[in-house]
Design an enzyme around this catalytic site. Structure first.
Site, mmCIF file in Angstrom:
data_model
loop_
_atom_site.group_PDB
_atom_site.id
_atom_site.type_symbol
_atom_site.label_atom_id
_atom_site.label_comp_id
_atom_site.label_asym_id
_atom_site.label_seq_id
_atom_site.Cartn_x
_atom_site.Cartn_y
_atom_site.Cartn_z
ATOM 1 N N GLY A 1 -4.558 -5.974 -5.109
ATOM 2 C CA GLY A 1 -4.252 -7.043 -4.129
ATOM 3 C C GLY A 1 -3.672 -6.504 -2.968
ATOM 4 N N GLU B 1 -7.039 -2.594 -1.683
ATOM 5 C CA GLU B 1 -7.064 -3.025 -0.154
ATOM 6 C C GLU B 1 -6.330 -1.982 0.715
ATOM 7 O OE1 GLU B 1 -6.526 -7.030 0.444
ATOM 8 O OE2 GLU B 1 -7.317 -7.647 -1.523
ATOM 9 N N TYR B 2 -7.223 -0.980 1.350
ATOM 10 C CA TYR B 2 -8.262 -0.516 1.191
ATOM 11 C C TYR B 2 -8.654 0.693 1.202
ATOM 12 C CZ TYR B 2 -8.228 -5.351 3.507
ATOM 13 O OH TYR B 2 -7.880 -6.536 3.890
ATOM 14 N N MET C 1 -14.944 -10.107 0.968
ATOM 15 C CA MET C 1 -13.964 -10.889 1.460
ATOM 16 C C MET C 1 -14.098 -11.340 3.043
ATOM 17 S SD MET C 1 -10.424 -9.180 -0.292
ATOM 18 C CE MET C 1 -10.794 -7.428 0.175
ATOM 19 N N TYR D 1 -13.213 -13.325 5.184
ATOM 20 C CA TYR D 1 -12.069 -14.134 5.720
ATOM 21 C C TYR D 1 -11.213 -13.441 6.525
ATOM 22 C CZ TYR D 1 -11.281 -13.931 0.982
ATOM 23 O OH TYR D 1 -11.139 -13.149 -0.305
ATOM 24 N N ASP D 2 -10.036 -13.871 7.260
ATOM 25 C CA ASP D 2 -9.042 -13.275 7.903
ATOM 26 C C ASP D 2 -9.591 -12.395 9.109
ATOM 27 O OD1 ASP D 2 -7.408 -14.428 5.926
ATOM 28 O OD2 ASP D 2 -7.306 -12.412 4.838
ATOM 29 N N TRP E 1 -11.796 -17.463 -2.583
ATOM 30 C CA TRP E 1 -10.325 -17.202 -2.533
ATOM 31 C C TRP E 1 -9.663 -18.531 -1.837
ATOM 32 C CZ3 TRP E 1 -6.894 -13.858 -4.913
ATOM 33 C CH2 TRP E 1 -5.770 -13.877 -4.505
#
Ligand SMILES: *[C@@H]1O[C@H](CO)[C@@H](O)[C@H](O)[C@H]1NC(C)=O
Ligand SMILES: *[C@@H]1O[C@H](CO)[C@@H](O)[C@H](O)[C@H]1NC(C)=O
Length: 509
Positions: A102, A144-145, A205, A207-208, A358
């Site tokens: 995470g 990450e990452y 992922m 998004y963001d 998520w």
């Protein structure tokens, strides 16, 4: 006649196979501690809307290179791991995975672990033991990452080695291996062909891409790129661009899970009169929501409550195929059923393996807007339209009376690990030390006879066996009960809604 019949049946099977997509559901398990409509115990998971449940997060210990609990209170005392495995009672096909890492774990500890064959071996052995001890179906790597943040350039190659070596241990045992990966800087972090070969699913992922930290109002997770950003460093910040980049870099489409955020991001506009995408912002986010408590971030559950307070103007961006909204100078970028439907269709068109979200705890779990889990249901509906007929038999019939005790392997391990990781416990709320004892179970309205005795929604203890408890869920024509068992030695405390020490609970009949 038979010669005509056979090909028809055959082709239907092919169609069904092709669209048997996964829905990989991450759960930020700390939502257990939230109150009101933010409260999301593991048992609230809609198991009929997910094919994979991922428990987030366990950690990587920087000195031992081993997998460790990050919240032993939740994982063990509150039976988090056990309750996650118990979700399979209501969907026997559900795969339950453990995520390690995470964002807040940083990159350095993974970088150091992956740098040497011996430390990778230590990690792999500990991951295997952890997964097998608690009964998980596999592991999800959330580094990450690689080669970014506090990582190092060699991470790209070392991560690929780690994945290959994990596969060689996990695959023969039938254990699943997935990884959450970045939408951007793909070539910096990932040896894509190797990851595609050895991972069961690559969780993108997507998004963001944008948030309050930008100087202009752009979308969190747009399906398509915008011409407004053409030629800039964020020109390729979209679902479409990222997915194509992963495929062009060598990922098999069937291994890719298209990540969808069940949350939005806010920004404060420089002027209430310029509200279009691309409008100048102050690089500040709107106030934190009541459940997620993060400036600039609202779960969909917080968004629907905002909308109910009124005065929002809801818009749709035709170019990027996502909604946005504003109220005064507050600007909101988010996903709704419509944008999610289009992303699922996009995933189907490209033959992707499926969808990842998520995370489930910020869907509208209690149906404040209308129905429960509207976003997860939008995913299922969009997947279903490309299937001949999905069997929509939910958990109803299979779970009403499943009182099978949850295995003993989890209980023995809980004793073992809760002592070794107690120092890492990050949350100390709801300690079971308040001592008011219950009325007798027979007169306790929070105790019911069995899972078939559900009449209202919520958690109930068993009036027959104090170590058993139920979650009663409202369904169209009544209630469905799910059964759980406290870990060894503990009993269900109806006052606090937790498994507690017997001395603190009145279980006499
Ligand atoms: C989607 O991405 C591909 C590859 O980058 C690009 O060729 C295509 O134009 C994009 N589609 C849209 C609608 O932006
Ligand atoms: C598909 O499911 C719906 C709803 O359960 C049902 O009404 C319909 O007849 C089914 N269609 C086929 C082709 O089985």
């Amino acid at each position: 006649m038979k010669k005509i019949y056979f090909p028809i049946v055959f082709s239907l099977i092919l169609i069904f196979d092709k669209t048997a997509a996964v829905v990989i559901c991450y759960h930020g398990t700390w939502s257990h501690y939230r109150s009101g409509n933010g409260n999301f115990p593991i048992s609230l998971t809609p198991t009929d809307l997910c094919t994979h449940y991922i428990y987030a997060f366990a950690g990587l210990d920087a000195s031992t290179n081993q997998v460790v609990s990050l919240d032993s209170w939740l994982d063990f005392n509150l039976n988090g791991f056990q309750n996650a495995i118990a979700l399979k009672q209501s969907n026997k096909d559900l795969k339950v995975l453990l995520a390690v890492g995470g964002y807040s774990q940083g990159s350095a500890r993974f970088s150091n672990m992956a740098a040497h064959q011996s430390t990778r071996a230590t990690f792999i052995q500990s991951a295997l033991t952890f997964v097998q001890t608690h009964g998980f179906d596999g592991l999800d790597l959330d580094w990450e990452y690689p080669a970014r943040r506090d990582g190092q350039a060699q991470d790209k190659e070392n991560f690929a080695l780690l994945v290959k070596e994990l596969y060689e241990v996990f695959n023969p045992l039938g254990l699943i291996l997935t990884s959450a990966v970045s939408a951007v800087h793909v070539d910096v972090s990932y040896d894509v062909p190797t990851l595609s070969q050895y991972l069961d699913y690559i969780n993108l992922m997507l998004y963001d891409f944008h948030g309050f930290w930008d100087t202009h109002a752009y979308h969190n997770a747009p399906l398509y790129s915008t011409s407004k950003l053409a030629g800039t460093s964020s020109a390729g910040f979209s679902v479409n661009a990222s997915v194509h980049q992963w495929i062009e870099a060598g990922a098999s489409p069937s291994k890719l899970a298209l990540g969808i955020p069940l949350y939005g991001r806010t920004a404060i506009l420089s002027s209430a009169s310029n509200t279009s995408p691309g409008a100048p912002t102050t690089s500040q986010g709107a106030h934190a929501g009541p459940y997620t408590g993060t400036v600039g971030f609202w779960g969909y559950n917080e968004i629907v409550e905002q909308f109910q307070n009124g005065d929002w103007t809801l818009e749709w961006d035709d170019e990027q195929e996502v909604p946005y909204a504003y109220k005064g100078t507050t600007w909101l970028t988010y996903d709704n059923g419509r944008s999610i439907g289009q992303k699922v269709e996009f995933a189907n068109d490209l033959g992707l393996g499926g969808i990842m979200v998520w995370s489930i705890e910020t869907d509208d779990a209690y149906g404040v807007s209308d129905i429960r889990f509207p976003l997860l249901k939008a995913i299922q509906n969009a997947l279903d339209t490309s299937r001949p007929n999905s069997s929509t038999t939910s958990s109803v019939s299979s779970t009403t009376s499943s009182t099978a005790p949850v295995t003993s392997e989890t209980t023995s391990s809980s004793q073992k690990t809760s002592t070794t990781t107690a120092a890492e416990t990050t949350t100390t709320t709801t300690t079971p030390t308040s001592t008011t004892t219950q009325g007798k179970p027979s007169s306790d309205s929070r105790r019911i006879k069995d899972a078939n005795s559900c009449v209202t929604e919520g958690f109930f203890g068993s009036s027959v066996d104090c170590s058993i408890y139920f979650y009663c869920q409202s369904v169209d024509n009544g209630h469905v009960g799910y059964s759980f068992m406290c870990s060894q030695g503990l009993v269900y405390d109806t006052t606090f809604g937790i498994c507690n020490y017997p001395a603190l609970v009145d279980c006499s009949n």
